[in-house]
Design a protein around this motif. Sequence first.
Motif, short mmCIF file in Angstrom:
data_model
loop_
_atom_site.label_atom_id
_atom_site.label_comp_id
_atom_site.label_asym_id
_atom_site.label_seq_id
_atom_site.Cartn_x
_atom_site.Cartn_y
_atom_site.Cartn_z
N GLU A 188 0.94 -1.15 0.04
CA GLU A 188 0.06 -0.08 -0.02
C GLU A 188 0.81 1.25 0.09
OE1 GLU A 188 -3.84 -1.29 2.50
OE2 GLU A 188 -2.21 -1.16 3.51
N VAL A 189 1.71 1.13 0.80
CA VAL A 189 2.61 2.57 0.96
C VAL A 189 3.40 2.65 -0.32
CG1 VAL A 189 4.89 3.53 1.91
CG2 VAL A 189 3.20 1.94 3.46
N ARG A 190 3.94 1.45 -1.11
CA ARG A 190 4.59 1.70 -2.17
C ARG A 190 3.75 2.34 -3.37
NH1 ARG A 190 5.96 -3.14 -2.91
NH2 ARG A 190 7.78 -3.20 -1.37
N ALA A 191 2.57 1.64 -3.47
CA ALA A 191 1.65 2.08 -4.58
C ALA A 191 1.22 3.76 -4.35
CB ALA A 191 0.19 1.21 -4.53
N ILE A 192 0.96 4.24 -3.02
CA ILE A 192 0.69 5.47 -2.92
C ILE A 192 1.96 6.31 -3.20
CG2 ILE A 192 0.41 7.22 -0.75
CD1 ILE A 192 -1.43 5.11 0.46
N CYS A 193 3.20 5.99 -2.78
CA CYS A 193 4.37 6.78 -3.18
C CYS A 193 4.57 7.04 -4.67
CB CYS A 193 5.50 6.32 -2.43
SG CYS A 193 5.52 6.52 -0.50
N LEU A 194 4.41 5.87 -5.30
CA LEU A 194 4.56 5.86 -6.66
C LEU A 194 3.62 6.45 -7.49
CD1 LEU A 194 5.25 1.98 -7.54
CD2 LEU A 194 6.78 3.82 -7.77
N GLU A 195 2.21 6.48 -7.05
CA GLU A 195 1.24 7.44 -7.45
C GLU A 195 1.49 8.89 -7.25
OE1 GLU A 195 -1.62 7.71 -10.31
OE2 GLU A 195 -1.11 5.52 -9.52
N ALA A 196 2.02 9.23 -6.07
CA ALA A 196 2.17 10.42 -5.75
C ALA A 196 3.58 11.21 -6.63
CB ALA A 196 2.64 10.64 -4.19
N ASP A 197 4.51 10.17 -6.93
CA ASP A 197 5.70 10.71 -7.62
C ASP A 197 5.14 10.89 -9.14
OD1 ASP A 197 8.61 10.96 -7.63
OD2 ASP A 197 8.39 9.26 -9.01
N ALA A 198 4.44 10.19 -9.48
CA ALA A 198 3.91 10.28 -10.79
C ALA A 198 3.27 11.71 -11.02
CB ALA A 198 2.94 9.16 -11.28
N ARG A 199 2.70 12.31 -9.88
CA ARG A 199 2.20 13.47 -10.01
C ARG A 199 2.86 14.74 -9.31
NH1 ARG A 199 -1.00 9.84 -11.05
NH2 ARG A 199 -3.24 10.42 -12.06
N GLY A 200 4.21 14.50 -9.02
CA GLY A 200 5.09 15.58 -8.46
C GLY A 200 4.65 15.78 -7.00
N LEU A 201 4.28 14.77 -6.34
CA LEU A 201 3.77 15.18 -4.82
C LEU A 201 4.80 14.63 -3.92
CD1 LEU A 201 -0.05 15.00 -5.29
CD2 LEU A 201 1.24 16.89 -5.34
N PRO A 202 5.26 15.22 -3.13
CA PRO A 202 6.17 14.39 -2.10
C PRO A 202 5.37 13.79 -1.11
CG PRO A 202 6.12 16.61 -1.75
CD PRO A 202 5.37 16.72 -2.92
N VAL A 203 6.05 12.83 -0.51
CA VAL A 203 5.09 11.98 0.57
C VAL A 203 5.69 11.98 2.00
CG1 VAL A 203 4.38 9.80 1.33
CG2 VAL A 203 4.07 10.39 -1.00
#
Length: 436
Positions: free
Chosen positions: A218-233
């Motif tokens: 779950e964490v990996r999916a959220i971070c990958l999706e955020a990175d694709a949108r230029g959003l830090p986590v």
Amino acid sequence: MIVLSNVKTLYDGKSSDEASIHHGVDVYLGGDRIQDIRPHSFSGTGETQVRIDCSKYTVTPGLVDAHGHVTLLGLEDSDLERASGQDVLLWVEKVLHATLVEGGVTTVRDVGGATHIVKRLIDDGSIIGPRLKIAICMLSTTGGHADFRGPDRCCGDLPKIWPPGPGRPSSLVDGPWEGRQRVRELAGCGADLIKICTSPGVASPGDHLENQDFSAEEVRAICLEADARGLPVAAHAHSRAGIEMAIENGVDDIQHASFLDAELAEKAAARGCAVTPTSWVVNELPKSKGLSPFVMEKARKVAEVHREAVQHAHAAGLPLLAGTDPVLPGMHGRNYMEMVALTQDGLTPLQAWHAMTGLGAEKVDQTDTGVLEKGKRADMLICEGDVLDDPALLDLGALREVLKDGVAYRGRLKGLPQRTYRDTTLELWPRPELNF
């Protein structure tokens, strides 16, 4: 042109070294920017100038709070109801005003609560407050740190804290694909970053500190999706397992990090993570009244180990940011106390100042502020006394004036453009011209 003339001591916010401290300088302000900083001179430049004698003042950048919650006033049920009620904007306006005018904070990274409408109201001048970077939600699993429904819940109940509403999707996420969807929703709502909980929390009513919240998938999916949108986590992470999961799956900033040890600190440094310790609130929670015995026990456990965690992070060279996590009554407007807490945890005063100025601005991606140099926003504090050596003086009245974008908000120095609540009256309809 306005000149802060012959500033006794200026801290530029660029580092935690003595090289960032300057004496006897003139700061030239024009509009919302710093036009120049030069050695003090009595000679003019040919331009119309208003010179303000600052020969007894210390000038610093405006503060950057890397862990804010501008919609929270406390943790009791009545506080949570007020934070989610119809009158929430009234209370938010008071919090924002106190944070800027009393706390000296010109930029806040709000990691749960504030929606884009609050950010817009500040940006268009409708309300007074620091500029915001917003996460909108604090994402956790069902039963995790964002789930404040308690043990007597019904399946259809909304969480008591930051329930879904206009501009804010649900904080509860289960499964990698739902995590990706939530990131997409938050991006659409104008989020500047994503906040997740990789471990249980202190204030939440039902989760144990040593338990796991999200899974690695779950964490990996959220971070990958955020990175694709230029959003830090940024990850709320107290437990060792939660910290490790955040480090290994793409999180940029570890918040709290209470059970961080030397091994994890080295891993975090290798991955380029920052840490926001929130030391002040960790120290204050065990003294609080109105908390349940379950929450109080968690608060004591965290407070016992937190100082050592900060020292591990510091020894590993991790960037340490200053964030207040102001979830208790009386914290809003005293945000500078996080610098005091960081010095008690082993940082030098200048390291604490750097954490809450230049370094903080860099890490929250607001790089047009946080340092005092030509071309940057005119965000600054004008103080009495040696606040650089003793930031606790700010809590004793040393803060003289707060400037955000070149405008003063305390009205203590003549010659500066000023704004107060009196300036916020809106013209709701055109007034007719009267001819007599």
